[in-house]
Design a protein around this motif. Structure first.
Motif, PDB file in Angstrom:
ATOM      1  N   ALA A  52       0.468  -0.803  -0.015  1.00 38.19           N
ATOM      2  CA  ALA A  52       0.134  -0.061  -0.023  1.00 38.19           C
ATOM      3  C   ALA A  52       1.205   1.357   0.490  1.00 38.19           C
ATOM      4  CB  ALA A  52      -0.700   0.039   0.918  1.00 38.19           C
ATOM      5  N   GLU A  53       1.525   1.192   0.902  1.00 36.51           N
ATOM      6  CA  GLU A  53       3.192   2.167   1.168  1.00 36.51           C
ATOM      7  C   GLU A  53       3.850   2.599  -0.578  1.00 36.51           C
ATOM      8  OE1 GLU A  53       6.217   4.467   3.232  1.00 36.51           O
ATOM      9  OE2 GLU A  53       5.573   2.635   4.059  1.00 36.51           O
ATOM     10  N   LEU A  54       3.955   1.569  -1.352  1.00 33.88           N
ATOM     11  CA  LEU A  54       4.699   1.336  -1.808  1.00 33.88           C
ATOM     12  C   LEU A  54       3.849   2.104  -3.572  1.00 33.88           C
ATOM     13  CD1 LEU A  54       7.277   0.883  -3.951  1.00 33.88           C
ATOM     14  CD2 LEU A  54       7.101  -1.567  -3.730  1.00 33.88           C
ATOM     15  N   ASP A 255      -0.536   9.638  -0.171  1.00 37.70           N
ATOM     16  CA  ASP A 255      -2.069   8.331  -0.233  1.00 37.70           C
ATOM     17  C   ASP A 255      -1.177   7.329  -0.396  1.00 37.70           C
ATOM     18  OD1 ASP A 255      -3.161   9.961  -1.353  1.00 37.70           O
ATOM     19  OD2 ASP A 255      -2.730   9.466  -3.557  1.00 37.70           O
ATOM     20  N   ALA A 256       0.709   7.666  -0.188  1.00 35.73           N
ATOM     21  CA  ALA A 256       0.791   6.192   0.522  1.00 35.73           C
ATOM     22  C   ALA A 256       0.759   6.168   2.455  1.00 35.73           C
ATOM     23  CB  ALA A 256       2.345   5.848   0.529  1.00 35.73           C
ATOM     24  N   GLY A 257      -0.051   6.974   2.979  1.00 35.72           N
ATOM     25  CA  GLY A 257       0.035   6.907   4.400  1.00 35.72           C
ATOM     26  C   GLY A 257       1.427   7.575   5.172  1.00 35.72           C
ATOM     27  N   ARG A 258       2.549   8.400   4.319  1.00 32.78           N
ATOM     28  CA  ARG A 258       3.451   8.616   4.654  1.00 32.78           C
ATOM     29  C   ARG A 258       3.246  10.288   5.330  1.00 32.78           C
ATOM     30  NH1 ARG A 258       8.035   9.661   0.990  1.00 32.78           N
ATOM     31  NH2 ARG A 258       9.455   9.015   2.649  1.00 32.78           N
ATOM     32  N   GLY A 282       6.779   6.819   7.344  1.00 30.51           N
ATOM     33  CA  GLY A 282       6.123   5.470   6.602  1.00 30.51           C
ATOM     34  C   GLY A 282       5.066   5.891   7.105  1.00 30.51           C
ATOM     35  N   PRO A 283       3.852   5.034   7.384  1.00 29.07           N
ATOM     36  CA  PRO A 283       2.908   4.447   8.474  1.00 29.07           C
ATOM     37  C   PRO A 283       3.113   3.946   9.392  1.00 29.07           C
ATOM     38  CG  PRO A 283       2.140   4.416   6.070  1.00 29.07           C
ATOM     39  CD  PRO A 283       3.651   3.865   6.037  1.00 29.07           C
ATOM     40  N   ASP A 284       4.270   2.965   9.670  1.00 33.08           N
ATOM     41  CA  ASP A 284       4.555   2.749  11.122  1.00 33.08           C
ATOM     42  C   ASP A 284       6.043   3.705  11.133  1.00 33.08           C
ATOM     43  OD1 ASP A 284       6.145   1.751  13.388  1.00 33.08           O
ATOM     44  OD2 ASP A 284       6.996  -0.030  11.597  1.00 33.08           O
ATOM     45  N   ARG A 285       5.169   4.813  12.774  1.00 34.67           N
ATOM     46  CA  ARG A 285       6.104   5.835  13.019  1.00 34.67           C
ATOM     47  C   ARG A 285       7.017   5.044  13.942  1.00 34.67           C
ATOM     48  NH1 ARG A 285       3.138   8.286   8.847  1.00 34.67           N
ATOM     49  NH2 ARG A 285       2.250   9.212   9.135  1.00 34.67           N
ATOM     50  N   THR A 286       7.010   4.574  14.223  1.00 33.61           N
ATOM     51  CA  THR A 286       8.079   3.287  15.078  1.00 33.61           C
ATOM     52  C   THR A 286       9.222   2.977  14.354  1.00 33.61           C
ATOM     53  OG1 THR A 286       7.664   1.203  15.271  1.00 33.61           O
ATOM     54  CG2 THR A 286       6.345   2.864  16.921  1.00 33.61           C
ATOM     55  N   ALA A 316      12.168  19.615  14.988  1.00 36.55           N
ATOM     56  CA  ALA A 316      10.406  20.089  15.267  1.00 36.55           C
ATOM     57  C   ALA A 316      10.624  18.077  15.406  1.00 36.55           C
ATOM     58  CB  ALA A 316      10.490  20.354  13.908  1.00 36.55           C
ATOM     59  N   TRP A 317      11.110  17.143  14.277  1.00 35.06           N
ATOM     60  CA  TRP A 317      10.868  15.942  13.996  1.00 35.06           C
ATOM     61  C   TRP A 317      10.451  14.792  14.967  1.00 35.06           C
ATOM     62  CZ3 TRP A 317       8.690  13.939  10.180  1.00 35.06           C
ATOM     63  CH2 TRP A 317       8.780  13.141   9.617  1.00 35.06           C
ATOM     64  N   ARG A 318      11.001  15.811  16.332  1.00 31.78           N
ATOM     65  CA  ARG A 318      10.509  15.048  17.680  1.00 31.78           C
ATOM     66  C   ARG A 318       9.653  14.132  18.375  1.00 31.78           C
ATOM     67  NH1 ARG A 318      15.431  18.821  21.256  1.00 31.78           N
ATOM     68  NH2 ARG A 318      17.544  18.185  19.776  1.00 31.78           N
ATOM     69  N   ASP A 319       8.396  16.113  17.823  1.00 28.32           N
ATOM     70  CA  ASP A 319       7.191  16.097  18.420  1.00 28.32           C
ATOM     71  C   ASP A 319       6.327  15.221  17.215  1.00 28.32           C
ATOM     72  OD1 ASP A 319       8.348  17.808  20.923  1.00 28.32           O
ATOM     73  OD2 ASP A 319       7.940  19.128  19.671  1.00 28.32           O
ATOM     74  N   ILE A 320       6.764  15.389  15.708  1.00 30.95           N
ATOM     75  CA  ILE A 320       6.262  14.841  14.823  1.00 30.95           C
ATOM     76  C   ILE A 320       6.335  13.658  14.604  1.00 30.95           C
ATOM     77  CG2 ILE A 320       5.991  14.657  12.275  1.00 30.95           C
ATOM     78  CD1 ILE A 320       7.019  17.641  12.433  1.00 30.95           C
ATOM     79  N   ALA A 321       7.689  13.027  14.611  1.00 34.25           N
ATOM     80  CA  ALA A 321       7.687  11.003  14.757  1.00 34.25           C
ATOM     81  C   ALA A 321       8.442  10.999  16.434  1.00 34.25           C
ATOM     82  CB  ALA A 321       7.960  11.434  13.512  1.00 34.25           C
ATOM     83  N   PRO A 322       7.823  11.212  17.417  1.00 33.57           N
ATOM     84  CA  PRO A 322       8.418  10.917  18.554  1.00 33.57           C
ATOM     85  C   PRO A 322       9.007   9.295  18.971  1.00 33.57           C
ATOM     86  CG  PRO A 322       7.160  11.231  19.035  1.00 33.57           C
ATOM     87  CD  PRO A 322       6.283  11.476  17.659  1.00 33.57           C
ATOM     88  N   GLU A 323       8.338   8.433  18.080  1.00 34.66           N
ATOM     89  CA  GLU A 323       9.177   7.465  18.445  1.00 34.66           C
ATOM     90  C   GLU A 323      10.127   6.713  17.168  1.00 34.66           C
ATOM     91  OE1 GLU A 323       5.722   4.147  20.190  1.00 34.66           O
ATOM     92  OE2 GLU A 323       4.825   5.976  19.073  1.00 34.66           O
ATOM     93  N   SER A 324      10.666   7.058  16.110  1.00 36.61           N
ATOM     94  CA  SER A 324      11.322   7.139  15.348  1.00 36.61           C
ATOM     95  C   SER A 324      12.778   7.242  15.665  1.00 36.61           C
ATOM     96  CB  SER A 324      11.240   7.954  14.005  1.00 36.61           C
ATOM     97  OG  SER A 324      12.135   7.891  13.016  1.00 36.61           O
TER      98      SER A 324
END
Length: 362
Positions: A52-54, A255-258, A282-286, A316-324
């Motif tokens: 779905a992401e591709l 559309d890719a969930g990114r 991507g959709p997996d924020r971890t 800013a990314w610390r708050d946007i994707a904190p689990e990455s």
């Protein structure tokens, strides 16, 4: 294409409406093969994508023609072959890849796939093939590009394939990673220093879709990626970007969930956007994040804007994707100004890619 090697088929890939639609099995199989090949080469899953992401990146769009073949060995998916054709006027370049599972190497499948690519490229009046491939390090002799920056192992199977078939190594790209959990204080310090040096500029940022007030400026900077970034002897067509193309670019990510975050530097006096950095996940924020395009327009260099947009984006990314846990990025090995910035931030090299080129004869 009809079968040639015993049991081998190169089946043109039909792009489905969705990954669950009738006829989507080949696309799902292609994605599985893609991920398995990348996992074998790199030893990790940071490049893995779900079907779905591709899928959005393979839907038709007006700026490039994408062709793909699924390679089957007696019905079992064992590889994929791709050819991308830019549609700029008088373009003579084509971008290609051949990716096979290791258990079918050495049987001539790659050679046959390259013959297919060359035939289709010629039919579309393309005379230059270009490709990028990761080459895991190993002891032994090295191959160096004409830039004299970086090298790859000459005995890597991919390198041997390219050399054997008439490609030349033109450039090395460094793949680097940043541990997001270990560099916070350093990023804050560098951001403060860059902010002080960037007098007359301010930071603006957004998540895709791009706000209308920034669309034209972002489009102009995206168009400059192929003229302002180091490219050695790799050939690129000058790309035309406008607000419509930006909207298509953003829609693909959505559309890719990114999640795509853009950080830009704006010249206060004129309002011109003059530097930018993209971060995406991507959709997996971890999972791992990816730092994509970064550019400072030539006429605005010397004000630490590269450091400014990279550090502001990472903060800013610390708050946007904190689990990455980390960010992955690629840079030309001769792009010392950008590598200096990355190294100061804490990016460390983890792999190297070769940029390969072949001029097709008659």
């Amino acid at each position: 294409m009809s079968k040639t090697l015993a049991g081998i088929e190169y089946r043109p890939l039909v792009i489905p409406e969705s990954v669950d639609a009738d006829g989507a099995a080949d696309f799902r199989a292609m994605t599985e093969v893609r991920n398995a090949v990348y996992r074998h080469i790199s030893g990790h899953d940071d490049q893995s994508l779900s079907p779905a992401e591709l899928l959005p990146s393979y839907r038709p769009e007006p700026y490039e023609i994408r062709m793909m073949w699924l390679v089957l060995d007696r019905g079992r998916p064992v590889g994929r072959v791709g050819l991308d054709l830019p549609v700029e006027t008088d373009s003579r370049v084509a971008y290609m890849f051949i990716e096979l599972l290791p258990d079918v190497w050495g049987r001539g499948i790659g050679t046959e796939a390259l013959a297919l690519i060359e035939r289709v490229a010629r039919e579309n009046k393309r005379t230059i093939l270009q490709s990028w491939a990761e080459h895991p390090d190993r002891p032994g002799p090295r191959l160096e590009p004409p830039t004299d920056f970086g090298s790859i192992p000459a005995e890597d199977p991919g390198a041997r394939f390219f050399v054997r078939h008439g490609f030349t190594l033109e450039q090395i790209e460094r793949n680097s990673a940043l541990d997001l959990r270990a560099t916070r204080d350093n990023v804050d310090r560098l951001l403060a220093e860059a902010t002080a040096a960037a007098e007359g500029y301010r930071v603006v940022s957004w998540n895709a879709p791009t706000p209308p007030e920034f669309a034209d400026g972002y489009a102009w900077m995206k168009s400059r990626m192929v003229t302002d970034a180091p490219s050695a002897a790799i050939e690129y067509d000058e790309e035309k970007w406008d607000a419509t193309r930006v909207a298509i670019h953003d829609a693909r990510a959505i559309d890719a969930g990114r999640l795509l975050h853009v950080t830009a530097a704006q010249h206060i006096e004129t309002g011109e956007l003059c530097a930018f950095n993209e971060l995406a996940i991507g959709p997996d924020r971890t999972a791992a994040s990816h730092q994509e395009d970064t550019l400072v327009l030539r006429e605005h260099r010397g004000h630490r804007l590269g450091m400014l947009v990279k550090c502001a984006g990472l903060r800013a990314w610390r708050d946007i994707a904190p689990e990455s846990p980390r960010v992955i990025t690629y840079n030309a090995e001769e792009n010392r100004p950008m590598l200096d910035i990355n190294e100061a931030i804490g990016f460390a090299p983890i792999a190297y890619e070769g940029a390969w080129k072949k001029v097709l004869g008659d």
